[in-house]
Motif scaffolding. Sequence first.
Motif, PDB file in Angstrom:
ATOM      1  N   GLN A  49       0.850  -1.179   0.000  1.00 21.10           N
ATOM      2  CA  GLN A  49       0.000   0.000   0.000  1.00 21.10           C
ATOM      3  C   GLN A  49       0.893   1.238   0.000  1.00 21.10           C
ATOM      4  O   GLN A  49       2.002   1.190   0.549  1.00 21.10           O
ATOM      5  CB  GLN A  49      -0.882   0.022   1.262  1.00 21.10           C
ATOM      6  CG  GLN A  49      -1.766  -1.206   1.399  1.00 21.10           C
ATOM      7  CD  GLN A  49      -2.782  -1.250   0.295  1.00 21.10           C
ATOM      8  OE1 GLN A  49      -3.319  -0.236  -0.100  1.00 21.10           O
ATOM      9  NE2 GLN A  49      -3.034  -2.446  -0.211  1.00 21.10           N
ATOM     10  N   PRO A  50       0.430   2.332  -0.560  1.00 20.95           N
ATOM     11  CA  PRO A  50       1.253   3.563  -0.479  1.00 20.95           C
ATOM     12  C   PRO A  50       1.366   4.019   0.975  1.00 20.95           C
ATOM     13  O   PRO A  50       0.376   4.085   1.699  1.00 20.95           O
ATOM     14  CB  PRO A  50       0.470   4.574  -1.320  1.00 20.95           C
ATOM     15  CG  PRO A  50      -0.901   4.027  -1.413  1.00 20.95           C
ATOM     16  CD  PRO A  50      -0.793   2.541  -1.326  1.00 20.95           C
ATOM     17  N   VAL A  51       2.599   4.301   1.390  1.00 23.63           N
ATOM     18  CA  VAL A  51       2.871   4.693   2.784  1.00 23.63           C
ATOM     19  C   VAL A  51       2.997   6.206   2.838  1.00 23.63           C
ATOM     20  O   VAL A  51       3.657   6.810   2.004  1.00 23.63           O
ATOM     21  CB  VAL A  51       4.178   4.021   3.275  1.00 23.63           C
ATOM     22  CG1 VAL A  51       4.478   4.459   4.693  1.00 23.63           C
ATOM     23  CG2 VAL A  51       4.056   2.515   3.161  1.00 23.63           C
ATOM     24  N   LEU A  52       2.342   6.757   3.849  1.00 23.74           N
ATOM     25  CA  LEU A  52       2.447   8.221   4.035  1.00 23.74           C
ATOM     26  C   LEU A  52       3.675   8.515   4.858  1.00 23.74           C
ATOM     27  O   LEU A  52       3.779   8.095   6.008  1.00 23.74           O
ATOM     28  CB  LEU A  52       1.204   8.745   4.750  1.00 23.74           C
ATOM     29  CG  LEU A  52      -0.066   8.811   3.906  1.00 23.74           C
ATOM     30  CD1 LEU A  52      -1.274   8.967   4.787  1.00 23.74           C
ATOM     31  CD2 LEU A  52       0.016   9.967   2.923  1.00 23.74           C
TER      32      LEU A  52
END
Lengths: 209, 296
Positions: free
Chosen positions: B14-17
Amino acid sequence: MAASVVTWAGLTAIGRVCGHIRSRVLGCSSTLSQVSCLHTSTELNSKHWERKNLIVYPPQQKDEPRRSAEIYHCRRQIKYSKDKMWYLAKLIRGMTIDQALTQLEFNDKKGATIIKEVLLEAQDMAVRNHNVEYKSNLYIAESFSAKGKYLKRIRYHGRGMFGIMDKVHCHYFVRLIEGVPPKVEQKTGFDQAKEYVEQLRNRTIIHSL
Amino acid sequence: MQCVASLLDVRLPQPVLVPIRTKKRYFIPPAVNVKQKTQSEQEDKARAAGVVVRQQYIERAINIACTAGIFDPYVPPEGDARLSTLSREGLKQRTEQLRQSAASQLAFRKIKDHDTEFSTKGFPTVAQQIFIDAHAALTQFDKEKLHSLVTERCYPEMVRGNRYKTLRWRFVESLEPPRVVHARCPDMVSKGNLYGQVTVRMHSRQTLAVYDRFGRLMLGDEDEPRDVLEYIVLERHLVNPYGRWRLHGKIVPAWAPPKDPIVKTLMIPGPKLKPEEDFADLNYQVPKPKAVQWSK
């Protein structure tokens, strides 16, 4: 007759206090400012430059020399640097208005077009409102630039650093006088050297035998 | 792609912030954070917030204390001051004029109905006094006094351009006693709203000198009196009980001698020349203005 004169004076005085911009300035104050013992700086002059066009001199007698017309004009908040504007202002100091206009027309700087517009406006005002007879008979007595109000912006640097960028503005002031420009004596190097030698020769030795 | 991933039971990353770590800003100019709003957006916001802007009345005030001009102006006969009063012709002409103007007689009667103190005999002296006072107030530039002696229509014409100039005016003497020559009673807007306009003929000697902002003489001479024949119009709002006779204007006849030129030279715009033409060859005649009666 005397009583009516007193009441007239009282009424007119009250009328002037009540907000007439017009003020009667005697001719002696203008001669004072020409003598350079008064310290005149750009800051002190520039706030009231527009008001200087509103002073009314009393009528001259027939034997007095004709007072030359003075026209004050300025432009505020020009988007240009005051230091860059200074060079152009210094260029046209002391020139006749036609000469100044030709020099500015063929100058490549941005401020040159602006100053040219200001000079043309001032010339037009002089002929229409200030009873100047010949529009070429004007010369530039004073011309200078001053700092206007700056806007502040962020200038981004590397590594998250920033600087505050000033968006510079300047004011430009000009004063035109009717007549022929006064001749400025050009001093050659030889004259200066002569003066220096004369100063050396005029020295006296005190407490000598 | 995704259904294949679910079949294979593989978790895609998942895209990580990632929080951005920067130095704390101590000074941010206020203009940076403000979003620019257009005029319509600003109006919508104001309406949504409940701010009500009052209805703007674009109105222009109409002055009803004086009329806008001279109705049915008096046409002075030619050679008015040329024929002497003592000669037979002069007297006859004068008496004829006053008798002939029926409309003037009607107007006088109407004026006398409203203003009891008016009389054809006594009014001219009053009129001359008003004239002298008005011009004296103009030289001193006494605004309040001038407004009381001069109507609102006449005031800008007297004052325009004179604000930064010095005027020196003197009434030396009156050569002939002033006379009433003409009267009209127009009504403005509604029928009963009467104004009285009376024309007075004055022959007098006056001096005028106009100095500009620097005290230099622009026009006239202070020591040289000139003979002046004037037709001045005074007006009064008859219906108003507080109305006063005030200077309303001046009639300049078509046969009046031309005024003196001003001291300085002026440029008159000339014809546009083509590159090959020369001005001297064109024989350009400076156009002279038509001799028409006009009222100031």
